[in-house]
Design a protein around this motif. Structure first.
Motif, PDB file in Angstrom:
ATOM      1  N   SER A 194      47.025  14.006   3.831  1.00 53.82           N
ATOM      2  CA  SER A 194      47.992  13.686   2.698  1.00 53.82           C
ATOM      3  C   SER A 194      49.152  13.369   2.735  1.00 53.82           C
ATOM      4  O   SER A 194      49.620  13.670   3.881  1.00 53.82           O
ATOM      5  CB  SER A 194      47.469  14.953   1.753  1.00 53.82           C
ATOM      6  OG  SER A 194      48.437  16.173   2.585  1.00 53.82           O
ATOM      7  N   LEU A 195      49.780  12.923   1.834  1.00 52.55           N
ATOM      8  CA  LEU A 195      50.978  12.314   1.736  1.00 52.55           C
ATOM      9  C   LEU A 195      51.985  13.435   2.322  1.00 52.55           C
ATOM     10  O   LEU A 195      52.878  13.320   2.996  1.00 52.55           O
ATOM     11  CB  LEU A 195      51.358  11.633   0.600  1.00 52.55           C
ATOM     12  CG  LEU A 195      53.144  11.173   0.831  1.00 52.55           C
ATOM     13  CD1 LEU A 195      53.174  10.133   1.910  1.00 52.55           C
ATOM     14  CD2 LEU A 195      53.439  10.700  -0.716  1.00 52.55           C
ATOM     15  N   LYS A 196      51.740  14.701   1.439  1.00 48.06           N
ATOM     16  CA  LYS A 196      52.699  15.830   1.590  1.00 48.06           C
ATOM     17  C   LYS A 196      52.644  16.482   2.987  1.00 48.06           C
ATOM     18  O   LYS A 196      53.439  17.191   3.561  1.00 48.06           O
ATOM     19  CB  LYS A 196      52.294  16.955   0.644  1.00 48.06           C
ATOM     20  CG  LYS A 196      52.625  16.428  -0.975  1.00 48.06           C
ATOM     21  CD  LYS A 196      52.336  17.443  -1.808  1.00 48.06           C
ATOM     22  CE  LYS A 196      52.692  16.951  -3.331  1.00 48.06           C
ATOM     23  NZ  LYS A 196      52.677  17.988  -4.178  1.00 48.06           N
ATOM     24  N   THR A 197      51.652  16.275   3.819  1.00 47.20           N
ATOM     25  CA  THR A 197      51.452  17.147   4.998  1.00 47.20           C
ATOM     26  C   THR A 197      51.705  16.281   6.322  1.00 47.20           C
ATOM     27  O   THR A 197      51.799  16.508   7.403  1.00 47.20           O
ATOM     28  CB  THR A 197      49.865  17.585   5.020  1.00 47.20           C
ATOM     29  OG1 THR A 197      48.864  16.514   5.140  1.00 47.20           O
ATOM     30  CG2 THR A 197      49.900  18.554   4.213  1.00 47.20           C
ATOM     31  N   GLU A 198      51.555  14.856   5.877  1.00 45.85           N
ATOM     32  CA  GLU A 198      51.875  13.752   7.083  1.00 45.85           C
ATOM     33  C   GLU A 198      53.177  13.979   7.519  1.00 45.85           C
ATOM     34  O   GLU A 198      54.197  14.058   7.065  1.00 45.85           O
ATOM     35  CB  GLU A 198      51.313  12.473   6.685  1.00 45.85           C
ATOM     36  CG  GLU A 198      51.382  11.550   7.867  1.00 45.85           C
ATOM     37  CD  GLU A 198      51.396   9.900   7.145  1.00 45.85           C
ATOM     38  OE1 GLU A 198      51.645   9.239   8.118  1.00 45.85           O
ATOM     39  OE2 GLU A 198      50.934   9.732   5.833  1.00 45.85           O
ATOM     40  N   THR A 199      53.234  13.899   8.981  1.00 43.97           N
ATOM     41  CA  THR A 199      54.821  14.047   9.504  1.00 43.97           C
ATOM     42  C   THR A 199      54.991  12.840  10.348  1.00 43.97           C
ATOM     43  O   THR A 199      54.215  12.177  10.578  1.00 43.97           O
ATOM     44  CB  THR A 199      54.715  15.160  10.904  1.00 43.97           C
ATOM     45  OG1 THR A 199      53.695  14.903  11.686  1.00 43.97           O
ATOM     46  CG2 THR A 199      54.375  16.523  10.031  1.00 43.97           C
TER      47      THR A 199
ATOM     48  N   LYS B 110      58.346  15.961   6.969  1.00 43.86           N
ATOM     49  CA  LYS B 110      57.552  15.496   6.142  1.00 43.86           C
ATOM     50  C   LYS B 110      58.009  14.200   5.355  1.00 43.86           C
ATOM     51  O   LYS B 110      59.014  13.898   5.038  1.00 43.86           O
ATOM     52  CB  LYS B 110      57.094  16.647   5.054  1.00 43.86           C
ATOM     53  CG  LYS B 110      56.601  17.860   5.527  1.00 43.86           C
ATOM     54  CD  LYS B 110      56.276  18.838   4.281  1.00 43.86           C
ATOM     55  CE  LYS B 110      55.492  20.043   4.799  1.00 43.86           C
ATOM     56  NZ  LYS B 110      55.356  20.972   3.699  1.00 43.86           N
ATOM     57  N   ILE B 111      56.991  13.425   5.079  1.00 44.50           N
ATOM     58  CA  ILE B 111      57.242  11.982   4.653  1.00 44.50           C
ATOM     59  C   ILE B 111      57.825  12.155   3.174  1.00 44.50           C
ATOM     60  O   ILE B 111      58.821  11.373   2.824  1.00 44.50           O
ATOM     61  CB  ILE B 111      55.916  11.211   4.411  1.00 44.50           C
ATOM     62  CG1 ILE B 111      55.791  10.891   6.027  1.00 44.50           C
ATOM     63  CG2 ILE B 111      56.015  10.095   3.797  1.00 44.50           C
ATOM     64  CD1 ILE B 111      56.511  10.201   6.617  1.00 44.50           C
ATOM     65  N   GLU B 112      57.222  13.210   2.297  1.00 40.35           N
ATOM     66  CA  GLU B 112      57.742  13.598   0.932  1.00 40.35           C
ATOM     67  C   GLU B 112      59.232  13.900   0.968  1.00 40.35           C
ATOM     68  O   GLU B 112      59.872  13.308   0.287  1.00 40.35           O
ATOM     69  CB  GLU B 112      56.895  14.533   0.273  1.00 40.35           C
ATOM     70  CG  GLU B 112      57.190  14.826  -0.902  1.00 40.35           C
ATOM     71  CD  GLU B 112      56.652  16.038  -1.551  1.00 40.35           C
ATOM     72  OE1 GLU B 112      56.513  16.080  -2.552  1.00 40.35           O
ATOM     73  OE2 GLU B 112      55.938  16.930  -0.760  1.00 40.35           O
ATOM     74  N   ALA B 113      59.594  14.882   2.043  1.00 44.84           N
ATOM     75  CA  ALA B 113      60.905  15.049   2.132  1.00 44.84           C
ATOM     76  C   ALA B 113      61.897  13.820   2.416  1.00 44.84           C
ATOM     77  O   ALA B 113      63.144  13.628   1.992  1.00 44.84           O
ATOM     78  CB  ALA B 113      61.243  16.068   3.096  1.00 44.84           C
TER      79      ALA B 113
ATOM     80  N   CYS C 113      61.168  10.733   1.809  1.00 37.01           N
ATOM     81  CA  CYS C 113      61.517   9.850   0.592  1.00 37.01           C
ATOM     82  C   CYS C 113      62.490  10.446  -0.352  1.00 37.01           C
ATOM     83  O   CYS C 113      63.282   9.706  -0.712  1.00 37.01           O
ATOM     84  CB  CYS C 113      59.999   9.704  -0.053  1.00 37.01           C
ATOM     85  SG  CYS C 113      58.756   8.639   1.246  1.00 37.01           S
ATOM     86  N   LYS C 114      62.316  11.761  -0.499  1.00 35.06           N
ATOM     87  CA  LYS C 114      63.271  12.340  -1.351  1.00 35.06           C
ATOM     88  C   LYS C 114      64.897  12.286  -1.137  1.00 35.06           C
ATOM     89  O   LYS C 114      65.625  11.782  -1.851  1.00 35.06           O
ATOM     90  CB  LYS C 114      62.992  13.762  -1.698  1.00 35.06           C
ATOM     91  CG  LYS C 114      61.731  14.128  -2.826  1.00 35.06           C
ATOM     92  CD  LYS C 114      61.340  15.575  -2.637  1.00 35.06           C
ATOM     93  CE  LYS C 114      60.294  15.682  -3.524  1.00 35.06           C
ATOM     94  NZ  LYS C 114      59.951  17.258  -3.921  1.00 35.06           N
TER      95      LYS C 114
END
Length: 305
Positions: free
Chosen positions: A2-7, A14-17, A19-20
Protein backbone atom coordinates in the motif's frame (compact mmCIF):
# COMPACT_ATOMS: atom_id res chain seq x y z
CA UNK A 1 2.21 -2.93 -0.99
CA UNK A 2 0.00 0.00 0.00
CA UNK A 3 0.94 3.64 -0.43
CA UNK A 4 1.05 4.17 3.32
CA UNK A 5 3.49 1.39 4.01
CA UNK A 6 5.77 1.69 0.98
CA UNK A 7 9.16 3.17 1.85
CA UNK A 8 11.54 5.28 -0.24
CA UNK A 9 14.77 3.42 -1.22
CA UNK A 10 15.03 1.61 2.09
CA UNK A 11 15.29 4.77 4.16
CA UNK A 12 12.17 4.05 6.17
CA UNK A 13 10.56 7.30 5.02
CA UNK A 14 6.92 6.73 4.19
CA UNK A 15 5.81 8.00 0.80
CA UNK A 16 2.73 9.50 2.43
CA UNK A 17 4.89 11.53 4.83
CA UNK A 18 7.15 12.68 2.00
CA UNK A 19 4.14 13.88 -0.03
CA UNK A 20 2.74 15.72 2.97
CA UNK A 21 6.10 17.38 3.63
CA UNK A 22 6.35 18.44 -0.01
CA UNK A 23 2.89 19.97 0.20
CA UNK A 24 3.81 21.80 3.42
CA UNK A 25 6.96 23.14 1.83
CA UNK A 26 5.14 24.27 -1.29
CA UNK A 27 2.48 26.13 0.69
CA UNK A 28 5.12 27.75 2.91
CA UNK A 29 7.10 28.89 -0.13
CA UNK A 30 4.08 30.42 -1.87
CA UNK A 31 2.87 32.27 1.21
CA UNK A 32 6.29 33.65 2.15
CA UNK A 33 7.26 34.73 -1.39
CA UNK A 34 3.92 36.48 -1.88
CA UNK A 35 4.33 38.32 1.42
CA UNK A 36 7.68 39.84 0.45
CA UNK A 37 7.27 40.25 -3.33
CA UNK A 38 7.43 44.10 -3.27
CA UNK A 39 10.61 44.01 -1.17
CA UNK A 40 12.12 41.44 -3.50
CA UNK A 41 11.52 43.61 -6.57
CA UNK A 42 13.23 46.65 -5.09
CA UNK A 43 16.08 44.52 -3.72
CA UNK A 44 16.90 43.18 -7.19
CA UNK A 45 16.89 46.69 -8.67
CA UNK A 46 19.29 47.90 -5.99
CA UNK A 47 21.56 44.85 -6.05
CA UNK A 48 22.19 45.03 -9.78
CA UNK A 49 22.61 48.83 -9.84
CA UNK A 50 19.74 49.59 -12.19
CA UNK A 51 20.54 52.91 -13.85
CA UNK A 52 17.13 54.16 -12.75
CA UNK A 53 17.98 53.44 -9.11
CA UNK A 54 21.69 54.27 -8.79
CA UNK A 55 21.03 57.05 -6.28
CA UNK A 56 18.06 55.45 -4.56
CA UNK A 57 17.76 53.86 -1.18
CA UNK A 58 15.00 51.63 0.09
CA UNK A 59 12.16 54.14 0.45
CA UNK A 60 13.07 56.24 -2.55
CA UNK A 61 13.25 53.02 -4.57
CA UNK A 62 9.72 52.08 -3.48
CA UNK A 63 8.44 55.54 -4.33
CA UNK A 64 10.14 55.57 -7.73
CA UNK A 65 8.75 52.17 -8.77
CA UNK A 66 5.26 53.02 -7.50
CA UNK A 67 5.21 56.42 -9.16
CA UNK A 68 6.68 55.36 -12.50
CA UNK A 69 5.27 51.83 -12.90
CA UNK A 70 2.37 51.62 -10.47
CA UNK A 71 1.79 49.66 -7.27
CA UNK A 72 1.28 46.34 -9.08
CA UNK A 73 4.82 46.58 -10.47
CA UNK A 74 6.06 45.72 -6.99
CA UNK A 75 4.53 42.28 -7.39
CA UNK A 76 6.15 41.76 -10.83
CA UNK A 77 12.11 24.89 0.40
CA UNK A 78 11.29 22.95 3.61
CA UNK A 79 9.82 19.61 2.82
CA UNK A 80 13.21 18.42 1.58
CA UNK A 81 14.73 19.44 4.91
CA UNK A 82 12.53 16.95 6.76
CA UNK A 83 13.66 14.16 4.44
CA UNK A 84 17.33 15.03 4.98
CA UNK A 85 16.77 15.21 8.74
CA UNK A 86 15.42 11.63 8.70
CA UNK A 87 18.29 10.42 6.51
CA UNK A 88 20.93 12.05 8.73
CA UNK A 89 19.31 11.27 12.06
CA UNK A 90 21.78 9.54 14.33
CA UNK A 91 24.89 9.87 12.14
CA UNK A 92 26.43 12.44 14.49
CA UNK A 93 24.38 11.54 17.53
CA UNK A 94 20.66 11.97 18.20
CA UNK A 95 19.86 14.71 15.64
CA UNK A 96 22.95 16.73 16.54
CA UNK A 97 23.72 20.32 15.56
CA UNK A 98 25.72 18.98 12.60
CA UNK A 99 22.72 16.94 11.43
CA UNK A 100 20.49 20.02 11.56
CA UNK A 101 23.00 22.14 9.64
CA UNK A 102 23.52 19.47 6.97
CA UNK A 103 19.77 18.88 6.64
CA UNK A 104 19.18 22.57 5.99
CA UNK A 105 22.11 22.81 3.58
CA UNK A 106 21.00 19.69 1.70
CA UNK A 107 17.45 21.00 1.42
CA UNK A 108 18.68 24.34 0.12
CA UNK A 109 20.99 22.80 -2.48
CA UNK A 110 18.27 20.45 -3.71
CA UNK A 111 15.61 23.12 -4.05
CA UNK A 112 17.84 25.71 -5.70
CA UNK A 113 19.14 23.19 -8.24
CA UNK A 114 15.61 22.33 -9.30
CA UNK A 115 14.28 25.89 -9.43
CA UNK A 116 17.28 27.98 -10.51
CA UNK A 117 16.20 28.63 -14.14
CA UNK A 118 12.92 30.05 -12.83
CA UNK A 119 14.85 32.29 -10.44
CA UNK A 120 16.93 33.61 -13.34
CA UNK A 121 13.78 34.39 -15.32
CA UNK A 122 12.14 36.02 -12.29
CA UNK A 123 15.19 38.24 -11.77
CA UNK A 124 15.20 39.29 -15.44
CA UNK A 125 11.50 40.20 -15.36
CA UNK A 126 11.84 42.05 -12.04
CA UNK A 127 14.79 44.08 -13.36
CA UNK A 128 12.81 45.39 -16.31
CA UNK A 129 11.45 48.92 -16.17
CA UNK A 130 8.07 49.79 -17.66
CA UNK A 131 8.58 51.08 -21.18
CA UNK A 132 11.96 49.35 -21.55
CA UNK A 133 10.88 45.71 -21.66
CA UNK A 134 13.12 43.09 -23.24
CA UNK A 135 10.76 40.23 -22.40
CA UNK A 136 7.00 40.01 -22.70
CA UNK A 137 6.58 37.24 -20.13
CA UNK A 138 7.97 34.07 -18.60
CA UNK A 139 7.90 31.93 -21.76
CA UNK A 140 9.41 34.68 -23.90
CA UNK A 141 12.18 35.32 -21.37
CA UNK A 142 13.01 31.61 -21.11
CA UNK A 143 13.12 31.05 -24.88
CA UNK A 144 15.11 34.24 -25.53
CA UNK A 145 17.74 33.45 -22.91
CA UNK A 146 17.99 29.85 -24.12
CA UNK A 147 18.30 30.73 -27.82
CA UNK A 148 20.47 33.84 -27.64
CA UNK A 149 22.72 33.34 -24.62
CA UNK A 150 23.95 29.77 -24.78
CA UNK A 151 21.18 27.32 -23.97
CA UNK A 152 20.68 25.78 -20.54
CA UNK A 153 24.01 27.19 -19.29
CA UNK A 154 22.59 30.70 -19.68
CA UNK A 155 19.62 29.84 -17.47
CA UNK A 156 22.09 28.59 -14.83
CA UNK A 157 24.44 31.60 -15.01
CA UNK A 158 25.37 32.57 -11.46
CA UNK A 159 24.71 29.06 -10.18
CA UNK A 160 28.17 28.62 -8.63
CA UNK A 161 27.92 31.56 -6.19
CA UNK A 162 24.37 30.46 -5.47
CA UNK A 163 25.52 27.01 -4.44
CA UNK A 164 28.37 28.42 -2.38
CA UNK A 165 26.02 30.85 -0.68
CA UNK A 166 23.22 28.34 -0.24
CA UNK A 167 25.21 26.07 2.07
CA UNK A 168 25.78 28.71 4.77
CA UNK A 169 22.39 30.36 4.16
CA UNK A 170 20.16 27.28 4.20
CA UNK A 171 22.31 25.47 6.72
CA UNK A 172 22.40 28.38 9.15
CA UNK A 173 18.73 29.30 8.73
CA UNK A 174 17.49 25.77 9.44
CA UNK A 175 20.07 25.22 12.18
CA UNK A 176 19.28 28.52 13.90
CA UNK A 177 15.54 27.96 13.64
CA UNK A 178 15.76 24.44 15.09
CA UNK A 179 18.14 25.64 17.82
CA UNK A 180 15.92 28.59 18.76
CA UNK A 181 12.81 26.43 18.58
CA UNK A 182 14.34 23.86 20.93
CA UNK A 183 15.56 26.59 23.30
CA UNK A 184 12.12 28.16 23.50
CA UNK A 185 10.45 24.82 24.17
CA UNK A 186 12.97 23.78 26.79
CA UNK A 187 13.62 27.02 28.67
CA UNK A 188 10.60 29.27 27.94
CA UNK A 189 7.67 26.89 27.42
CA UNK A 190 5.16 29.05 29.29
CA UNK A 191 5.91 32.09 27.14
CA UNK A 192 6.47 30.49 23.75
CA UNK A 193 4.58 27.19 23.63
CA UNK A 194 1.12 25.71 23.73
CA UNK A 195 -0.03 22.11 24.31
CA UNK A 196 -0.48 19.96 21.24
CA UNK A 197 -3.48 17.76 21.96
CA UNK A 198 -2.82 15.23 19.20
CA UNK A 199 0.42 14.20 20.89
CA UNK A 200 -0.01 13.62 24.61
CA UNK A 201 2.61 15.42 26.62
CA UNK A 202 3.90 17.37 23.62
CA UNK A 203 4.42 21.08 23.06
CA UNK A 204 4.56 23.21 19.92
CA UNK A 205 5.65 26.80 19.45
CA UNK A 206 3.00 29.50 19.36
CA UNK A 207 2.69 31.51 16.14
CA UNK A 208 4.42 34.65 17.56
CA UNK A 209 7.33 32.51 18.79
CA UNK A 210 7.64 30.87 15.37
CA UNK A 211 7.72 34.26 13.68
CA UNK A 212 10.44 35.53 16.02
CA UNK A 213 12.58 32.38 15.71
CA UNK A 214 12.20 32.34 11.94
CA UNK A 215 13.02 36.03 11.63
CA UNK A 216 16.17 35.75 13.73
CA UNK A 217 17.28 32.66 11.81
CA UNK A 218 16.82 34.47 8.50
CA UNK A 219 18.76 37.53 9.66
CA UNK A 220 21.77 35.47 10.76
CA UNK A 221 21.87 33.41 7.58
CA UNK A 222 21.49 36.40 5.25
CA UNK A 223 24.30 38.33 6.94
CA UNK A 224 26.77 35.57 6.08
CA UNK A 225 25.71 34.75 2.51
CA UNK A 226 24.64 38.14 1.14
CA UNK A 227 27.75 39.02 -0.96
CA UNK A 228 27.30 35.80 -2.91
CA UNK A 229 23.64 36.66 -3.44
CA UNK A 230 24.68 40.00 -4.96
CA UNK A 231 27.18 38.19 -7.17
CA UNK A 232 24.48 35.81 -8.37
CA UNK A 233 22.18 38.68 -9.33
CA UNK A 234 24.86 40.54 -11.26
CA UNK A 235 25.67 37.37 -13.22
CA UNK A 236 22.01 36.55 -13.88
CA UNK A 237 21.33 40.05 -15.22
CA UNK A 238 24.67 40.63 -16.97
CA UNK A 239 23.44 40.03 -20.52
CA UNK A 240 20.53 42.47 -20.30
CA UNK A 241 22.82 45.43 -20.95
CA UNK A 242 26.00 45.58 -23.11
CA UNK A 243 27.68 47.64 -20.39
CA UNK A 244 27.36 44.78 -17.88
CA UNK A 245 28.38 41.82 -20.06
CA UNK A 246 31.68 41.56 -18.17
CA UNK A 247 29.74 40.34 -15.12
CA UNK A 248 28.96 37.10 -16.97
CA UNK A 249 32.58 35.89 -17.04
CA UNK A 250 32.65 34.03 -13.73
CA UNK A 251 32.06 34.22 -9.99
CA UNK A 252 35.48 35.46 -8.87
CA UNK A 253 35.71 37.94 -11.73
CA UNK A 254 32.28 39.30 -10.82
CA UNK A 255 33.10 39.50 -7.11
CA UNK A 256 36.30 41.38 -7.87
CA UNK A 257 34.56 43.76 -10.26
CA UNK A 258 31.78 44.57 -7.78
CA UNK A 259 34.31 45.22 -5.05
CA UNK A 260 36.56 47.26 -7.34
CA UNK A 261 33.70 49.43 -8.65
CA UNK A 262 31.67 49.96 -5.48
CA UNK A 263 33.48 48.52 -2.46
CA UNK A 264 31.86 46.51 0.33
CA UNK A 265 28.97 48.63 1.62
CA UNK A 266 27.79 50.04 -1.72
CA UNK A 267 28.79 46.97 -3.69
CA UNK A 268 28.86 43.57 -2.01
CA UNK A 269 26.29 44.61 0.61
CA UNK A 270 24.21 47.00 -1.48
CA UNK A 271 20.54 46.50 -0.70
CA UNK A 272 21.29 44.74 2.59
CA UNK A 273 18.88 46.93 4.57
CA UNK A 274 15.94 46.01 2.36
CA UNK A 275 17.18 42.44 2.37
CA UNK A 276 16.75 42.36 6.14
CA UNK A 277 13.29 43.86 5.69
CA UNK A 278 12.58 41.10 3.17
CA UNK A 279 14.42 38.11 4.65
CA UNK A 280 13.23 38.40 8.24
CA UNK A 281 9.48 38.36 7.47
CA UNK A 282 9.94 35.91 4.60
CA UNK A 283 11.77 33.31 6.68
CA UNK A 284 9.49 33.98 9.65
CA UNK A 285 6.33 33.50 7.58
CA UNK A 286 7.82 30.54 5.74
CA UNK A 287 8.87 28.60 8.83
CA UNK A 288 5.66 29.49 10.65
CA UNK A 289 3.48 28.39 7.73
CA UNK A 290 5.49 25.20 7.34
CA UNK A 291 5.23 24.33 11.03
CA UNK A 292 1.49 25.03 11.03
CA UNK A 293 0.96 22.84 7.97
CA UNK A 294 2.93 20.04 9.62
CA UNK A 295 0.71 20.27 12.69
CA UNK A 296 -2.46 20.26 10.58
CA UNK A 297 -1.22 17.17 8.72
CA UNK A 298 -0.13 15.52 11.97
CA UNK A 299 3.55 15.51 11.00
CA UNK A 300 4.78 17.49 14.01
CA UNK A 301 4.93 15.36 17.13
CA UNK A 302 5.85 18.25 19.39
CA UNK A 303 8.45 18.17 22.14
CA UNK A 304 7.79 16.16 25.29
CA UNK A 305 9.00 17.91 28.44
Amino acid sequence: MSLKTETATGTGIKIEAVCKNLLCGGIAGMVSKTAVAPLDRVKILLQAHSRHHESHGVWSGFKHVSRREGILALYKVYSISEIYKKLLDGIFGEMSHIDKFLAGAGAGLTSVTLTYPLDTIRARLAFQITGEHLYSGIAHAASTIFKEEGGIRALYRGFTPTLMGMVPYAGLSFYCFEYLKFGCMKYLPRLTCKPYDKNTGGLVLSVPAKLICGGLAGAVAQSVSYPLDVTRRRMQLAMMNPDTHHFAKGMFSTLGKIYGDHGIIKGLYRGMSINYMRAIPMVAVSFSTYELCKQIMNLDTGLKV
